[in-house]
Design an enzyme around this catalytic site. Structure first.
Site, PDB file in Angstrom:
ATOM      1  CG  HIS A  65     -16.915  35.873  33.383  1.00 19.29           C
ATOM      2  ND1 HIS A  65     -15.887  36.724  33.059  1.00 19.29           N
ATOM      3  CD2 HIS A  65     -16.526  35.259  34.520  1.00 19.29           C
ATOM      4  CE1 HIS A  65     -14.931  36.632  33.957  1.00 19.29           C
ATOM      5  NE2 HIS A  65     -15.292  35.735  34.852  1.00 19.29           N
ATOM      6  CG  ASP A 140     -13.613  29.155  53.258  1.00 14.92           C
ATOM      7  OD1 ASP A 140     -14.251  28.814  52.239  1.00 14.92           O
ATOM      8  OD2 ASP A 140     -12.809  28.407  53.839  1.00 14.92           O
ATOM      9  N   GLY A 141     -16.001  30.802  51.152  1.00 12.62           N
ATOM     10  CA  GLY A 141     -17.334  30.453  50.680  1.00 12.62           C
ATOM     11  C   GLY A 141     -17.893  29.208  51.352  1.00 12.62           C
ATOM     12  CG  ASP A 159     -16.319  32.251  38.720  1.00  9.49           C
ATOM     13  OD1 ASP A 159     -15.373  31.571  38.298  1.00  9.49           O
ATOM     14  OD2 ASP A 159     -16.527  33.423  38.353  1.00  9.49           O
ATOM     15  N   PRO A 166      -7.477  26.494  48.678  1.00  5.82           N
ATOM     16  CG  PRO A 166      -7.758  28.823  48.452  1.00  5.82           C
ATOM     17  CD  PRO A 166      -6.773  27.711  48.226  1.00  5.82           C
TER      18      PRO A 166
HETATM   19  N1  SAM Z   1     -12.803  31.280  36.066  1.00  9.52           N
HETATM   20  C1  SAM Z   1     -11.724  30.870  36.834  1.00  9.52           C
HETATM   21  C2  SAM Z   1     -11.244  29.481  36.557  1.00  9.52           C
HETATM   22  O1  SAM Z   1     -12.040  28.556  36.288  1.00  9.52           O
HETATM   23  O2  SAM Z   1     -10.035  29.278  36.581  1.00  9.52           O
HETATM   24  C3  SAM Z   1     -11.943  31.148  38.258  1.00  9.52           C
HETATM   25  C4  SAM Z   1     -11.880  32.606  38.479  1.00  9.52           C
HETATM   26  S1  SAM Z   1     -12.045  33.245  40.065  1.00  9.52           S
HETATM   27  C5  SAM Z   1     -10.693  34.343  40.006  1.00  9.52           C
HETATM   28  C6  SAM Z   1     -11.615  31.997  41.225  1.00  9.52           C
HETATM   29  C7  SAM Z   1     -11.653  32.525  42.641  1.00  9.52           C
HETATM   30  O3  SAM Z   1     -11.987  31.481  43.557  1.00  9.52           O
HETATM   31  C8  SAM Z   1     -10.339  33.122  43.151  1.00  9.52           C
HETATM   32  O4  SAM Z   1     -10.460  34.518  43.203  1.00  9.52           O
HETATM   33  C9  SAM Z   1     -10.154  32.486  44.552  1.00  9.52           C
HETATM   34  O5  SAM Z   1      -9.736  33.423  45.519  1.00  9.52           O
HETATM   35  C10 SAM Z   1     -11.557  31.963  44.810  1.00  9.52           C
HETATM   36  N2  SAM Z   1     -11.656  30.891  45.831  1.00  9.52           N
HETATM   37  C11 SAM Z   1     -10.904  29.763  45.931  1.00  9.52           C
HETATM   38  N3  SAM Z   1     -11.301  29.060  47.012  1.00  9.52           N
HETATM   39  C12 SAM Z   1     -12.315  29.759  47.613  1.00  9.52           C
HETATM   40  C13 SAM Z   1     -13.128  29.546  48.761  1.00  9.52           C
HETATM   41  N4  SAM Z   1     -12.990  28.466  49.546  1.00  9.52           N
HETATM   42  N5  SAM Z   1     -14.073  30.482  49.059  1.00  9.52           N
HETATM   43  C14 SAM Z   1     -14.243  31.579  48.272  1.00  9.52           C
HETATM   44  N6  SAM Z   1     -13.484  31.826  47.187  1.00  9.52           N
HETATM   45  C15 SAM Z   1     -12.543  30.931  46.850  1.00  9.52           C
END
Ligand code: SAM
Length: 282
Positions: A65, A140-141, A159, A166
């Site tokens: 982080h 969705d980002g 992140d 996704p």
């Molecule tokens: N630090 C972690 C790692 O490298 O394994 C990642 C932590 S964070 C919990 C990852 C987040 O990305 C998840 O909560 C997931 O829901 C989110 N995520 C995956 N695809 C996404 C997308 N298309 N848009 C927004 N968030 C997304």
């Protein structure tokens, strides 16, 4: 979990695995997007797992982080508007909001359940969620960035989970192009870019995609992260303009506490290993 006492994440293609001794499983659910598990471990505090991959532990999340946020925030000349794509555990949001220059930090995670579970099992990561500068969105980002106005953000921190499900599109040239279009003049993207020991092909693809999208100033930083495969992780910053200097005086006098990050760690993280220089002609 390979027995009632251990959680193991295997990476068959690398022939590696990482295990934590657990006390108990605290929660599991299938959300709309992914399978979420929370464990209480013997020595790493709580552990979040998404689709079988370790995400966050209480004990070691500070490496990731802090290193995905502070180097970029001290490199941008004046970061005011920051978006975090993914990051649902809210740890990156907390670090970003430590910077007094930041006026708005928007976290855009596709899965609200990740944040709701972090609030219960990782409350310390969520302690800045009620900061008036924080804005939590659950969409969705990829869509968020595609629909954004030009010049609407200074730093985009990706992140995300690994490039699967996704998150696949978050590693694509089309996504970085959309980022380019909504970034301000000295804007930059920071992408968690996996392990330089295990994922060099992917790092090369990320760097190429960023560069082709117009974010041609690249910097890959290295830092430890024992929870993730190989224990050695990276983040790649891609800027519209020169990244070769950072605001060293402000980093040295940062007005907030960190566990790992400081000016010397920042400089050390920028050092490029020989095999990496050879691979990318640096
Ligand atoms: N630090 C972690 C790692 O490298 O394994 C990642 C932590 S964070 C919990 C990852 C987040 O990305 C998840 O909560 C997931 O829901 C989110 N995520 C995956 N695809 C996404 C997308 N298309 N848009 C927004 N968030 C997304």
């Amino acid at each position: 979990m390979n027995s009632s006492e251990w959680f193991t994440e295997q990476l068959p293609e690398a022939g590696t695995a990482f295990s934590l001794k657990i006390k108990q499983k605290l929660h599991e659910e299938q959300s709309e997007f992914q399978f979420l598990e929370i464990y209480e471990t013997e020595t790493f505090g709580n552990l979040m797992v998404i689709d079988g991959c370790t995400m966050v532990s209480t004990r070691d999340n500070f490496f990731y982080h802090e290193m995905i946020s502070h180097p970029a925030l001290f490199t941008h000349p004046d970061p005011k508007r920051v978006w975090i794509i993914g990051g649902g555990d809210c740890g990156t949001l907390r670090e970003v909001l430590k910077h007094p220059s930041v006026e708005q930090a928007v976290q855009i995670d596709i899965d609200e359940r990740v944040t709701r579970l972090a609030e219960i099992y990782f409350p310390e990561l969520c302690e800045s969620n009620n900061d008036p500068r924080a804005d939590l969105k659950f969409i969705d980002g990829i869509k968020w960035v595609k629909e954004a106005e030009p010049n609407s953000v200074d730093i985009i921190i990706v992140d995300s989970t690994d490039p699967a499900g996704p998150a696949v599109g978050l590693f694509s040239e089309a996504f970085y192009r959309d980022c380019f279009n909504c970034l301000s003049e000295h804007g930059m993207v920071v992408q968690q870019s996996e392990s330089a020991l295990l994922h060099m092909k992917l790092i090369g693809e990320i760097r190429n995609a960023m560069s082709n999208a117009g974010l041609s100033h690249l910097q890959t930083l290295f830092f430890p992260q024992c929870l993730y495969p190989s224990g050695w992780w990276s983040a790649t910053i891609a800027g519209k303009s020169d990244l070769s200097r950072f605001r060293e005086a402000e980093s040295a006098n940062k007005p907030f506490d960190t566990v790992f990050y400081n000016i010397d760690i920042h400089k050390a993280a920028l050092a490029q290993p020989e095999f990496f220089k050879k691979a990318f002609g640096l």
